[in-house]
Motif scaffolding. Structure first.
Motif, PDB file in Angstrom:
ATOM      1  N   SER A 198       0.820  -1.222   0.000  1.00 39.85           N
ATOM      2  CA  SER A 198       0.000   0.000   0.000  1.00 39.85           C
ATOM      3  C   SER A 198       0.851   1.267   0.000  1.00 39.85           C
ATOM      4  O   SER A 198       0.452   2.275  -0.598  1.00 39.85           O
ATOM      5  N   LEU A 199       2.010   1.251   0.654  1.00 40.95           N
ATOM      6  CA  LEU A 199       2.882   2.428   0.625  1.00 40.95           C
ATOM      7  C   LEU A 199       3.485   2.623  -0.761  1.00 40.95           C
ATOM      8  O   LEU A 199       3.594   3.753  -1.255  1.00 40.95           O
ATOM      9  N   PHE A 200       3.897   1.535  -1.384  1.00 40.75           N
ATOM     10  CA  PHE A 200       4.402   1.597  -2.756  1.00 40.75           C
ATOM     11  C   PHE A 200       3.313   2.139  -3.681  1.00 40.75           C
ATOM     12  O   PHE A 200       3.562   3.008  -4.521  1.00 40.75           O
ATOM     13  N   ASP A 201       2.096   1.629  -3.501  1.00 38.22           N
ATOM     14  CA  ASP A 201       0.958   2.092  -4.305  1.00 38.22           C
ATOM     15  C   ASP A 201       0.702   3.588  -4.108  1.00 38.22           C
ATOM     16  O   ASP A 201       0.315   4.291  -5.052  1.00 38.22           O
ATOM     17  N   LYS A 202       0.900   4.068  -2.894  1.00 43.50           N
ATOM     18  CA  LYS A 202       0.691   5.486  -2.601  1.00 43.50           C
ATOM     19  C   LYS A 202       1.552   6.359  -3.519  1.00 43.50           C
ATOM     20  O   LYS A 202       1.093   7.378  -4.053  1.00 43.50           O
ATOM     21  N   GLY A 203       2.801   5.957  -3.709  1.00 49.79           N
ATOM     22  CA  GLY A 203       3.688   6.707  -4.598  1.00 49.79           C
ATOM     23  C   GLY A 203       3.241   6.647  -6.046  1.00 49.79           C
ATOM     24  O   GLY A 203       3.326   7.642  -6.779  1.00 49.79           O
ATOM     25  N   ILE A 204       2.741   5.487  -6.476  1.00 50.49           N
ATOM     26  CA  ILE A 204       2.218   5.339  -7.840  1.00 50.49           C
ATOM     27  C   ILE A 204       1.049   6.289  -8.062  1.00 50.49           C
ATOM     28  O   ILE A 204       0.967   6.987  -9.078  1.00 50.49           O
ATOM     29  N   VAL A 205       0.150   6.315  -7.090  1.00 49.80           N
ATOM     30  CA  VAL A 205      -1.039   7.173  -7.180  1.00 49.80           C
ATOM     31  C   VAL A 205      -0.644   8.646  -7.214  1.00 49.80           C
ATOM     32  O   VAL A 205      -1.204   9.443  -7.990  1.00 49.80           O
ATOM     33  N   LYS A 206       0.332   9.036  -6.390  1.00 50.29           N
ATOM     34  CA  LYS A 206       0.799  10.422  -6.377  1.00 50.29           C
ATOM     35  C   LYS A 206       1.320  10.835  -7.748  1.00 50.29           C
ATOM     36  O   LYS A 206       1.069  11.947  -8.209  1.00 50.29           O
ATOM     37  N   CYS A 207       2.047   9.937  -8.384  1.00 51.46           N
ATOM     38  CA  CYS A 207       2.601  10.231  -9.711  1.00 51.46           C
ATOM     39  C   CYS A 207       1.480  10.505 -10.710  1.00 51.46           C
ATOM     40  O   CYS A 207       1.505  11.510 -11.429  1.00 51.46           O
ATOM     41  N   ASN A 208       0.484   9.627 -10.744  1.00 52.21           N
ATOM     42  CA  ASN A 208      -0.634   9.822 -11.663  1.00 52.21           C
ATOM     43  C   ASN A 208      -1.382  11.116 -11.382  1.00 52.21           C
ATOM     44  O   ASN A 208      -1.747  11.868 -12.296  1.00 52.21           O
ATOM     45  N   PHE A 209      -1.637  11.370 -10.097  1.00 50.67           N
ATOM     46  CA  PHE A 209      -2.375  12.572  -9.719  1.00 50.67           C
ATOM     47  C   PHE A 209      -1.630  13.821 -10.190  1.00 50.67           C
ATOM     48  O   PHE A 209      -2.229  14.736 -10.767  1.00 50.67           O
ATOM     49  N   GLU A 210      -0.335  13.882  -9.942  1.00 49.32           N
ATOM     50  CA  GLU A 210       0.469  15.053 -10.328  1.00 49.32           C
ATOM     51  C   GLU A 210       0.414  15.323 -11.821  1.00 49.32           C
ATOM     52  O   GLU A 210       0.276  16.460 -12.257  1.00 49.32           O
ATOM     53  N   ILE A 211       0.549  14.258 -12.605  1.00 45.17           N
ATOM     54  CA  ILE A 211       0.577  14.418 -14.060  1.00 45.17           C
ATOM     55  C   ILE A 211      -0.730  15.008 -14.560  1.00 45.17           C
ATOM     56  O   ILE A 211      -0.747  15.923 -15.394  1.00 45.17           O
TER      57      ILE A 211
END
Length: 221
Positions: A198-211
């Protein structure tokens, strides 16, 4: 293809067509891995034409014609959300090259992964990749925007777009255990809930959101 377009097209691909990655594309992948390694101080180690790593006989998460992968290696104390953030950048870049991907946390043979690493390092995850047919896009199961954020009809457009892209992010077991909150006009927070990766996923989600939202429109808190 832009990164935003890649977000919309991306699927977690486990069945590839078996065709080899071209030399030109290999060089681009290697260079991007090196660049992201410098930025993140982690290691993204690509391996091409390797047999036996992904077991086609497993009942869950079986792969077909998967012979390429990127090992995501970092110190054992490295922040998993940061690693997820940079890993998603790499995955989206591969999508722009016409290369399908899949994050693999467990369904692979650790014995057959021949990666040199220091004693204080570990392999956090693998990224399987290969060529696939972009015309076969199946609908994705997903939570709703209100399940994962405090979005409303009055939310700014950029926030709505960011949440929409966040819901397209790959997460372990498609768990989508995150919550994004608009604190004020231009401040956003994100938290993850307990679960595998879930922590790894959090970073993935942040990347998508930022873009999708645009870095200039908000700051993380």
């Amino acid at each position: 293809m832009t990164l935003l377009e890649a977000i919309k097209v991306r699927r977690s691909i486990r069945k590839y067509n078996g065709e080899p990655i071209s030399l030109e594309t290999r060089e681009k992948i290697i260079k991007r891995c090196e660049k992201l390694g410098e930025l993140s101080r982690a290691k993204f180690i690509p391996q091409f034409d390797v047999k036996g790593v992904f077991n086609p006989l497993v009942t869950f998460g079986a792969f077909k014609n998967a012979s390429n992968y990127i090992a995501v290696v970092a110190p054992k104390t490295y922040k998993e959300d940061t690693l997820g953030y940079f890993s998603e950048q790499l995955v989206l870049y591969l999508e722009t090259l016409g290369v399908g991907t899949c994050f693999v946390g467990a369904s692979y043979s650790k014995f057959d992964v021949k990666i040199k690493k220091n004693k204080d390092e570990k392999i956090f995850i693998l990224i399987a990749f290969g060529l696939w047919d972009f015309t076969e896009l199946k609908p994705r199961r997903s939570k709703s925007p209100t399940d994962v954020s405090n979005i409303t009809e009055l939310s700014p457009y950029w926030f709505k777009e960011g949440v929409k892209a966040a819901l397209l992010a790959p997460t372990a077991l498609n768990q989508q255990k995150f919550y994004i909150e608009l604190i004020n006009q231009n401040t956003v927070s994100i938290k993850s809930f307990p679960g595998p990766f879930s922590l790894f996923d959090k970073g993935i989600v942040k990347c998508n959101f930022e873009i999708a939202a645009g870095k200039d429109n908000f700051t993380w808190v």
